[in-house]
Design a protein around this motif. Structure first.
Motif, PDB file in Angstrom:
ATOM      1  N   ARG A 291      10.463  21.443  -9.191  1.00  0.00           N
ATOM      2  CA  ARG A 291       9.564  20.312  -9.403  1.00  0.00           C
ATOM      3  C   ARG A 291       8.119  20.785  -9.583  1.00  0.00           C
ATOM      4  NH1 ARG A 291      12.597  17.703  -5.053  1.00  0.00           N
ATOM      5  NH2 ARG A 291      10.819  17.971  -3.660  1.00  0.00           N
ATOM      6  N   ARG A 292       7.716  21.756  -8.771  1.00  0.00           N
ATOM      7  CA  ARG A 292       6.349  22.272  -8.905  1.00  0.00           C
ATOM      8  C   ARG A 292       6.172  23.021 -10.228  1.00  0.00           C
ATOM      9  NH1 ARG A 292       5.631  24.677  -2.737  1.00  0.00           N
ATOM     10  NH2 ARG A 292       5.374  22.641  -1.690  1.00  0.00           N
TER      11      ARG A 292
ATOM     12  N   LYS B  97       5.638  20.472 -12.933  1.00  0.00           N
ATOM     13  CA  LYS B  97       4.287  19.908 -12.868  1.00  0.00           C
ATOM     14  C   LYS B  97       3.254  20.886 -13.410  1.00  0.00           C
ATOM     15  CE  LYS B  97       4.842  16.660  -9.019  1.00  0.00           C
ATOM     16  NZ  LYS B  97       4.399  16.304  -7.638  1.00  0.00           N
ATOM     17  N   ARG B  98       3.382  22.172 -13.072  1.00  0.00           N
ATOM     18  CA  ARG B  98       2.430  23.163 -13.596  1.00  0.00           C
ATOM     19  C   ARG B  98       2.532  23.263 -15.110  1.00  0.00           C
ATOM     20  NH1 ARG B  98       4.198  26.349  -9.138  1.00  0.00           N
ATOM     21  NH2 ARG B  98       5.557  27.492 -10.563  1.00  0.00           N
TER      22      ARG B  98
ATOM     23  N   ARG C 137       0.959  20.209 -16.709  1.00  0.00           N
ATOM     24  CA  ARG C 137      -0.487  20.151 -16.501  1.00  0.00           C
ATOM     25  C   ARG C 137      -1.236  20.820 -17.653  1.00  0.00           C
ATOM     26  NH1 ARG C 137      -1.530  23.258 -11.556  1.00  0.00           N
ATOM     27  NH2 ARG C 137      -0.191  21.653 -10.628  1.00  0.00           N
TER      28      ARG C 137
ATOM     29  N   THR D 248      12.586  12.947 -10.218  1.00  0.00           N
ATOM     30  CA  THR D 248      11.343  13.611  -9.855  1.00  0.00           C
ATOM     31  C   THR D 248      10.168  12.698 -10.195  1.00  0.00           C
ATOM     32  OG1 THR D 248      11.172  14.695 -12.019  1.00  0.00           O
ATOM     33  CG2 THR D 248      12.395  15.854 -10.298  1.00  0.00           C
ATOM     34  N   SER D 249       8.996  13.081  -9.732  1.00  0.00           N
ATOM     35  CA  SER D 249       7.806  12.268 -10.003  1.00  0.00           C
ATOM     36  C   SER D 249       7.495  12.197 -11.493  1.00  0.00           C
ATOM     37  CB  SER D 249       6.616  12.836  -9.234  1.00  0.00           C
ATOM     38  OG  SER D 249       6.361  14.185  -9.618  1.00  0.00           O
ATOM     39  N   THR D 250       7.729  13.298 -12.221  1.00  0.00           N
ATOM     40  CA  THR D 250       7.471  13.273 -13.664  1.00  0.00           C
ATOM     41  C   THR D 250       8.447  12.353 -14.383  1.00  0.00           C
ATOM     42  OG1 THR D 250       8.872  15.243 -13.898  1.00  0.00           O
ATOM     43  CG2 THR D 250       6.512  15.597 -13.651  1.00  0.00           C
TER      44      THR D 250
END
Length: 523
Positions: free
Chosen positions: A37-38, A41-42, A45, A342-344
């Protein structure tokens, strides 16, 4: 005779009480690892997120159009040229059209450009990871001796299958070869894997031909070859067969094929499964014919060696190696894996006027094939005796009906002892961590522990059927659609409706009530 084939350890472990543990193959809701998940996100971004909702919708609509364009794309395909999607939008939306990628042996899939790659990572990668993890986890459970070192991922995309393989086998994988024709997907996969520790040696190639030119012949054998959601993008059946044959030649042990859980995806998996089994049976027949004139002892030795090298059998999901019983029927074999969004996904995926759920169900079809001969094992219910409900009631002792009220209600002394314990301070070491914490921390580290150390596992013999679709629970009976083997050597199979009642077999009835879609069923 059959009981003698079962190892002593298995006969000691398989009991009416442990059958449920061995048959459990389905997963509950799957949590995407924190590290993945991280990484997503990276990656997002640093990307252009302008009109991201529209990009995700266009990618989803292109997948929907691809479901019904197999025949049209195959008819329009011409080797040596790029092929336009017959349902591609025109005029202002022409820039969003999907194109075929040419190769020396046919069309190898859809080309992903920058916008489509970003939308794929944001919306589809977690679901692909969950499906791959579910399949590879079962391969590990059914074959605990299998620990791949050299791995090949065809149609790797952003390396979704690589994340799943590292989660299932965190210690054994040493070398990974990725085949992905899209340069944007290759760059996305490399970016997602940046800053991770304990990674194996990874090489990326644009095609199978490039892989064969870059490595030596003795290095082309891979312990595990996986193709996830790639064959469905190839329009021609001949091109699919050519690619699968090349993937099977690069396979030293296990080949895994995954496709979306649609009728078209199930048809592709069934065709590739039948082709590989037919091809290996033909090789064995040719070897048997060539050894007809040899002495009997020499003939048997040569035949056994040929079966070990050229044979093939299905590890999962099929319990047999015969013709699929669902062919030419209105049903198709597929499974479901639920995952937490996931958040995305919750940000960029839209729902038609309905609030987006916190989870989604990923439907998939798959087959896992292994070289060699299927192990000869006794069936799990051989030698087991189950009591009916009347027999179980007749065996009860009168003492079982006596209620000891002293044990039911605590005394005053016990209550004082409990209250004294509550006042005392509890050290931090007594806190029990979540099981997911260990999995998250050990995903890309050598110190990670195995997810499951349970020695009770279902064997690879033909005695374990597969539950297709959700069981129907009606009162004190459970109805299940099961694909099972009809012969001891698992050469033929059938699709049957199994009905288990509480009065006839309360032990199996309890297991049937707890069984889920995709679990095994003992015979």
């Amino acid at each position: 005779m059959a009981a003698a084939l079962l190892p002593e350890t298995a006969s000691r472990l398989l009991t009416p009480e442990t059958l449920r543990t061995a048959a459990k193959q389905s997963q509950g809701i799957h949590l995407v690892p924190v590290s993945l998940r991280r990484a997503i996100k990276r990656y997002l971004r640093d990307q252009d997120k302008t009109h991201m909702h529209r990009k995700v919708l266009l990618l989803s609509s292109s997948f929907e159009r691809a479901k019904g364009t197999g025949v049209e794309l195959a008819a329009a395909a011409t080797r040596g040229a790029l092929i336009d999607d017959p349902h591609a939008p025109v005029d202002a939306e022409q820039r969003t059209a999907r194109w075929k990628v040419r190769s020396a042996y046919g069309d190898i899939g859809l080309q992903y450009r920058a916008d489509e790659t970003v939308a794929y990572v944001a919306s589809r990668m977690p679901a692909i990871y969950a499906a791959c993890h579910r399949v590879l986890r079962e391969v590990r459970r059914r074959s605990p001796d299998f620990a791949p070192k050299n791995v090949l991922d065809f149609g790797a995309g952003p390396s979704s299958a690589l994340w799943a393989m590292r989660a299932v086998w965190p210690k054994s994988i040493e070398r990974v070869n990725l085949i992905e024709p899209s340069k944007e997907m290759q760059r996305a996969g490399q970016t997602l894997l940046d800053n991770l520790k304990g990674l194996p040696l990874i090489h990326s190639y644009g095609s199978i031909q490039e892989l064969n030119r870059s490595i030596e012949k003795h290095e082309r054998g891979h312990d595990l070859v996986i193709s996830s959601y790639a064959l469905g993008e190839i329009p021609s059946l001949n091109d699919r067969i050519t690619i699968v044959r090349q993937l099977w030649d690069l396979t030293k042990d296990v080949l895994v094929l995954l496709e979306p859980g649609t009728p078209q995806g199930s048809k592709i998996i069934s065709q590739m499964r039948s082709y590989i089994l037919w091809m290996e049976k033909r090789k064995c027949r040719k070897i048997e014919k060539s050894t007809c004139g040899a002495p009997s002892e020499t003939k048997s030795i040569v035949a056994q060696e040929a079966l070990l090298k050229n044979g093939a059998f299905v590890v999962a999901p099929c319990p047999h190696d015969g013709r699929c019983p669902l062919e030419n029927s209105d049903k198709y074999c597929h499974f479901v894996q639920r995952l937490e969004r996931t958040s995305t996904q919750r940000i960029y995926k839209r729902s038609k006027g309905v609030p987006l759920r916190g989870f989604e169900d990923e439907k998939f079809c798959y087959v896992a094939l292994r070289r060699g001969k299927r192990p000869e094992e006794a069936w799990p219910l051989d030698g087991m005796k189950f009591d009916t409900l009347k027999e179980r009631h007749a065996k009860r002792n009168p003492e079982d009906f006596i209620i000891d009220y002293d044990e039911q209600f605590p005394s005053e002394e016990d209550e004082e002892a409990v209250s004294g314990d509550e006042d005392s301070s509890v050290p931090d070491d007594s806190l029990v961590p979540y099981a997911s914490d260990t999995q998250e921390l050990s995903l890309f580290h050598e110190s990670g522990a195995e997810e499951e150390d349970d020695p009770i596992r279902a064997g690879l013999g033909g005695g374990w059927g597969r539950i297709i679709y959700s069981p129907i629970r009606r009162g004190k009976q459970v109805q299940m659609d099961v694909c099972r083997s009809t012969k001891r050597d698992a050469s033929e199979g059938a699709f049957e409706r199994v009905i288990v009642t509480q009065s006839k077999n309360p032990a199996l009835h309890l297991q049937a009530r707890k069984s889920l879609w995709g679990d095994l069923w003992p015979f």
